[in-house]
Design an enzyme around this catalytic site. Structure first.
Site, PDB file in Angstrom:
ATOM      1  N   HIS A 120      28.625  55.246  15.504  1.00 14.08           N
ATOM      2  CA  HIS A 120      28.767  53.823  15.149  1.00 14.08           C
ATOM      3  C   HIS A 120      29.994  53.187  15.780  1.00 14.08           C
ATOM      4  O   HIS A 120      30.488  52.170  15.289  1.00 14.08           O
ATOM      5  CB  HIS A 120      28.785  53.660  13.623  1.00 14.08           C
ATOM      6  CG  HIS A 120      27.482  54.034  12.965  1.00 14.08           C
ATOM      7  ND1 HIS A 120      27.360  54.305  11.627  1.00 14.08           N
ATOM      8  CD2 HIS A 120      26.231  54.158  13.495  1.00 14.08           C
ATOM      9  CE1 HIS A 120      26.099  54.599  11.346  1.00 14.08           C
ATOM     10  NE2 HIS A 120      25.388  54.524  12.471  1.00 14.08           N
ATOM     11  N   CYS A 160      39.060  37.858  26.133  1.00 14.57           N
ATOM     12  CA  CYS A 160      39.061  38.807  27.249  1.00 14.57           C
ATOM     13  C   CYS A 160      39.837  38.175  28.412  1.00 14.57           C
ATOM     14  O   CYS A 160      39.571  37.031  28.793  1.00 14.57           O
ATOM     15  CB  CYS A 160      37.630  39.115  27.662  1.00 14.57           C
ATOM     16  SG  CYS A 160      37.497  40.190  29.085  1.00 14.57           S
ATOM     17  N   PRO A 227      30.001  64.892  -3.601  1.00  9.73           N
ATOM     18  CA  PRO A 227      30.086  64.966  -5.072  1.00  9.73           C
ATOM     19  C   PRO A 227      28.879  64.373  -5.778  1.00  9.73           C
ATOM     20  O   PRO A 227      28.656  64.639  -6.963  1.00  9.73           O
ATOM     21  CB  PRO A 227      31.358  64.167  -5.408  1.00  9.73           C
ATOM     22  CG  PRO A 227      31.717  63.394  -4.199  1.00  9.73           C
ATOM     23  CD  PRO A 227      31.049  64.034  -3.024  1.00  9.73           C
TER      24      PRO A 227
HETATM   25  C1  BJW Z   1      32.455  61.926  -0.664  1.00  9.06           C
HETATM   26  C2  BJW Z   1      33.742  61.801  -1.089  1.00  9.06           C
HETATM   27  C3  BJW Z   1      34.566  62.883  -0.831  1.00  9.06           C
HETATM   28  C4  BJW Z   1      32.805  59.995  -1.593  1.00  9.06           C
HETATM   29  N1  BJW Z   1      34.083  63.960  -0.218  1.00  9.06           N
HETATM   30  N2  BJW Z   1      31.982  62.997  -0.054  1.00  9.06           N
HETATM   31  C5  BJW Z   1      14.586  53.105   9.354  1.00  9.06           C
HETATM   32  C6  BJW Z   1      14.282  52.802   8.047  1.00  9.06           C
HETATM   33  C7  BJW Z   1      14.893  51.720   7.401  1.00  9.06           C
HETATM   34  C8  BJW Z   1      15.813  50.910   8.064  1.00  9.06           C
HETATM   35  C9  BJW Z   1      16.108  51.217   9.381  1.00  9.06           C
HETATM   36  C10 BJW Z   1      15.490  52.283   9.999  1.00  9.06           C
HETATM   37  N3  BJW Z   1      15.980  52.351  11.268  1.00  9.06           N
HETATM   38  C11 BJW Z   1      16.875  51.348  11.444  1.00  9.06           C
HETATM   39  C12 BJW Z   1      16.961  50.620  10.304  1.00  9.06           C
HETATM   40  C13 BJW Z   1      17.834  49.430  10.088  1.00  9.06           C
HETATM   41  C14 BJW Z   1      19.283  49.766   9.796  1.00  9.06           C
HETATM   42  C15 BJW Z   1      19.339  50.597   8.526  1.00  9.06           C
HETATM   43  O1  BJW Z   1      19.535  51.784   8.525  1.00  9.06           O
HETATM   44  N4  BJW Z   1      19.203  49.937   7.391  1.00  9.06           N
HETATM   45  C16 BJW Z   1      19.225  50.624   6.098  1.00  9.06           C
HETATM   46  C17 BJW Z   1      20.575  50.379   5.402  1.00  9.06           C
HETATM   47  C18 BJW Z   1      18.072  50.111   5.279  1.00  9.06           C
HETATM   48  N5  BJW Z   1      19.901  50.444  10.923  1.00  9.06           N
HETATM   49  C19 BJW Z   1      20.420  49.762  11.935  1.00  9.06           C
HETATM   50  O2  BJW Z   1      20.401  48.554  11.978  1.00  9.06           O
HETATM   51  C20 BJW Z   1      21.038  50.562  13.065  1.00  9.06           C
HETATM   52  N6  BJW Z   1      20.527  50.072  14.306  1.00  9.06           N
HETATM   53  C21 BJW Z   1      19.309  50.306  14.719  1.00  9.06           C
HETATM   54  O3  BJW Z   1      18.561  51.056  14.158  1.00  9.06           O
HETATM   55  O4  BJW Z   1      18.994  49.630  15.861  1.00  9.06           O
HETATM   56  C22 BJW Z   1      17.676  49.713  16.385  1.00  9.06           C
HETATM   57  C23 BJW Z   1      17.709  48.991  17.719  1.00  9.06           C
HETATM   58  C24 BJW Z   1      17.199  49.659  18.826  1.00  9.06           C
HETATM   59  C25 BJW Z   1      17.215  48.993  20.057  1.00  9.06           C
HETATM   60  C26 BJW Z   1      17.745  47.715  20.173  1.00  9.06           C
HETATM   61  C27 BJW Z   1      18.275  47.087  19.084  1.00  9.06           C
HETATM   62  C28 BJW Z   1      18.249  47.723  17.832  1.00  9.06           C
HETATM   63  C29 BJW Z   1      22.543  50.339  13.135  1.00  9.06           C
HETATM   64  C30 BJW Z   1      23.273  50.907  11.966  1.00  9.06           C
HETATM   65  C31 BJW Z   1      24.766  50.563  12.071  1.00  9.06           C
HETATM   66  C32 BJW Z   1      25.549  50.946  10.830  1.00  9.06           C
HETATM   67  N7  BJW Z   1      26.820  50.323  10.900  1.00  9.06           N
HETATM   68  C33 BJW Z   1      27.768  50.546   9.805  1.00  9.06           C
HETATM   69  C34 BJW Z   1      28.994  49.619  10.018  1.00  9.06           C
HETATM   70  C35 BJW Z   1      29.838  50.119  11.194  1.00  9.06           C
HETATM   71  C36 BJW Z   1      30.988  49.214  11.435  1.00  9.06           C
HETATM   72  C37 BJW Z   1      31.994  49.232  10.332  1.00  9.06           C
HETATM   73  O5  BJW Z   1      32.584  50.301  10.030  1.00  9.06           O
HETATM   74  O6  BJW Z   1      32.248  48.169   9.761  1.00  9.06           O
HETATM   75  O7  BJW Z   1      28.162  51.931   9.772  1.00  9.06           O
HETATM   76  S1  BJW Z   1      27.041  50.295   8.204  1.00  9.06           S
HETATM   77  C38 BJW Z   1      27.985  51.545   7.391  1.00  9.06           C
HETATM   78  O8  BJW Z   1      27.085  52.551   6.851  1.00  9.06           O
HETATM   79  C39 BJW Z   1      28.804  52.242   8.511  1.00  9.06           C
HETATM   80  C40 BJW Z   1      28.627  53.701   8.150  1.00  9.06           C
HETATM   81  O9  BJW Z   1      28.855  54.528   9.277  1.00  9.06           O
HETATM   82  C41 BJW Z   1      27.216  53.750   7.630  1.00  9.06           C
HETATM   83  C42 BJW Z   1      26.903  54.949   6.785  1.00  9.06           C
HETATM   84  O10 BJW Z   1      27.666  54.935   5.602  1.00  9.06           O
HETATM   85  P1  BJW Z   1      28.230  56.306   5.049  1.00  9.06           P
HETATM   86  O11 BJW Z   1      29.178  56.897   6.022  1.00  9.06           O
HETATM   87  O12 BJW Z   1      27.117  57.159   4.621  1.00  9.06           O
HETATM   88  O13 BJW Z   1      29.138  55.800   3.807  1.00  9.06           O
HETATM   89  P2  BJW Z   1      28.676  55.452   2.308  1.00  9.06           P
HETATM   90  O14 BJW Z   1      29.774  54.686   1.681  1.00  9.06           O
HETATM   91  O15 BJW Z   1      27.318  54.878   2.272  1.00  9.06           O
HETATM   92  O16 BJW Z   1      28.581  56.885   1.577  1.00  9.06           O
HETATM   93  C43 BJW Z   1      29.754  57.663   1.316  1.00  9.06           C
HETATM   94  C44 BJW Z   1      29.297  58.995   0.729  1.00  9.06           C
HETATM   95  O17 BJW Z   1      30.442  59.816   0.597  1.00  9.06           O
HETATM   96  C45 BJW Z   1      28.673  58.870  -0.666  1.00  9.06           C
HETATM   97  O18 BJW Z   1      27.473  59.633  -0.701  1.00  9.06           O
HETATM   98  C46 BJW Z   1      29.717  59.470  -1.590  1.00  9.06           C
HETATM   99  O19 BJW Z   1      29.157  60.135  -2.722  1.00  9.06           O
HETATM  100  C47 BJW Z   1      30.413  60.438  -0.669  1.00  9.06           C
HETATM  101  N8  BJW Z   1      31.803  60.701  -1.010  1.00  9.06           N
HETATM  102  N9  BJW Z   1      33.895  60.524  -1.676  1.00  9.06           N
HETATM  103  C48 BJW Z   1      32.758  63.942   0.140  1.00  9.06           C
HETATM  104  N10 BJW Z   1      35.869  62.828  -1.227  1.00  9.06           N
END
Ligand code: BJW
Length: 262
Positions: A120, A160, A227
């Site tokens: 990402h 830029c 967790p």
């Molecule tokens: C602990 C802990 C501790 C706490 N120890 N654990 C298929 C199905 C449905 C939808 C889609 C699909 N394919 C694509 C989509 C659409 C969309 C999507 O996924 N939507 C869903 C939400 C419904 N995806 C996209 O749009 C992606 N693009 C795409 O598919 O493009 C297609 C395309 C092709 C060709 C041309 C054009 C387009 C892009 C996704 C981009 C995600 N971006 C973000 C923001 C990044 C920038 C920023 O930082 O601001 O990325 S969103 C955000 O979520 C960020 C993260 O990397 C990502 C994942 O979150 P993560 O890391 O899992 O965090 P949390 O908070 O959700 O979870 C934390 C976990 O830690 C929890 O489980 C806790 O329990 C645990 N935890 N403390 C261990 N101490």
């Protein structure tokens, strides 16, 4: 937990190819907020649709750039935790291992992990909005400005210097394609590993959320450290319920103690 940890350690200690997939949870114990956890999640205080989309940046560049500058400053002050260091130790023990992260911080690198795959993007690689993949050339005045950006504060993005277009954060927003080389490398590594360790991700954002399933379908053992339950539980052979900084060092110690003894 003790029996699950022992079984996970056996699998990890005997693996020749390991993939580690991380999400925001790995950095939580470094003080970097996750995205979706109650109370602490970044999006509990900010509306994702307001800030983490290209539409939001075009509508209000100062608000969005200010949010990312605040996060960049916060990550710069954070330090890797024992979970990041345990993952670097896995790479030392198993040279044919790959670390894939959804995080836009640099804590894996600072813990000693070689070449993590950033699915990402990065807080530290802003780019020009004029052309995809064109790294931004701009005068970074944020380091020389007094004080740090406030949470929720507005900061005008730089322009830029080569084409005058606005500079945007070098991250992947919803609806944007992931970097193709990174995604291809991640999928290939997942399809060819013995063990995939998924750490601190909610498993709800695609295509990253498909990676553990790809490994499982290719015959790898998938081990989860989190967790909380997640939708990935069903593809995981072992679920270790605990935090990354607690579980990962214990897992690494047990994995190689057992191998050394055996
Ligand atoms: C602990 C802990 C501790 C706490 N120890 N654990 C298929 C199905 C449905 C939808 C889609 C699909 N394919 C694509 C989509 C659409 C969309 C999507 O996924 N939507 C869903 C939400 C419904 N995806 C996209 O749009 C992606 N693009 C795409 O598919 O493009 C297609 C395309 C092709 C060709 C041309 C054009 C387009 C892009 C996704 C981009 C995600 N971006 C973000 C923001 C990044 C920038 C920023 O930082 O601001 O990325 S969103 C955000 O979520 C960020 C993260 O990397 C990502 C994942 O979150 P993560 O890391 O899992 O965090 P949390 O908070 O959700 O979870 C934390 C976990 O830690 C929890 O489980 C806790 O329990 C645990 N935890 N403390 C261990 N101490």
């Amino acid at each position: 937990m003790a029996e699950a940890l022992r079984r996970a350690a056996q699998l990890l200690g005997s693996a020749r190819r390991v993939v580690v997939l991380t999400g925001a949870g790995i950095s939580a114990e470094s003080g970097v907020p996750t995205f979706r956890d109650d109370l602490t999640g970044l999006w509990a205080r900010f509306d994702a649709q307001q800030l983490a989309t290209a539409e939001a940046f075009h509508a209000d560049p100062d608000l969005v750039w200010g949010w990312y500058e605040w996060r960049r400053a916060r990550v710069s002050r954070a330090e890797p935790n024992p979970g990041h260091r345990a993952i670097a130790a896995i790479q030392t023990r198993v040279p044919d291992s790959t670390v894939i992260t959804q995080n836009v911080d640099d804590l894996h690198e600072r813990a000693g992990t070689r070449a993590p795959i950033h699915l990402h993007g990065s807080l530290f690689a802003p780019r020009c909005i004029a052309a995809a993949g064109h790294p931004a050339t701009f005068e970074d005045i944020s380091e020389s400005e007094p004080g740090q950006p406030d949470e929720g504060g507005r900061v005008a993005p730089p322009q830029c210097t080569s084409c005058s277009a606005l500079v945007r954060p070098g991250v992947v927003w919803f609806g944007e394609a992931l970097p193709q080389a990174a995604l291809t490398a991640a999928v290939e590594a997942a399809a060819d590993c013995d063990v995939l360790l998924t750490v601190g991700t909610s498993g709800v954002v695609y295509p990253a959320a498909e990676i553990p399933g790809i490994a499982a379908r290719s015959g790898a053992a998938v081990i989860q450290v989190n967790p909380q339950p997640t939708p990935l539980d069903r593809v995981c052979a072992i679920n270790l319920r605990g935090t990354a900084a607690q579980v990962l060092p214990a897992l690494v110690a047990a994995a190689w103690e057992e191998t050394d003894e055996g």
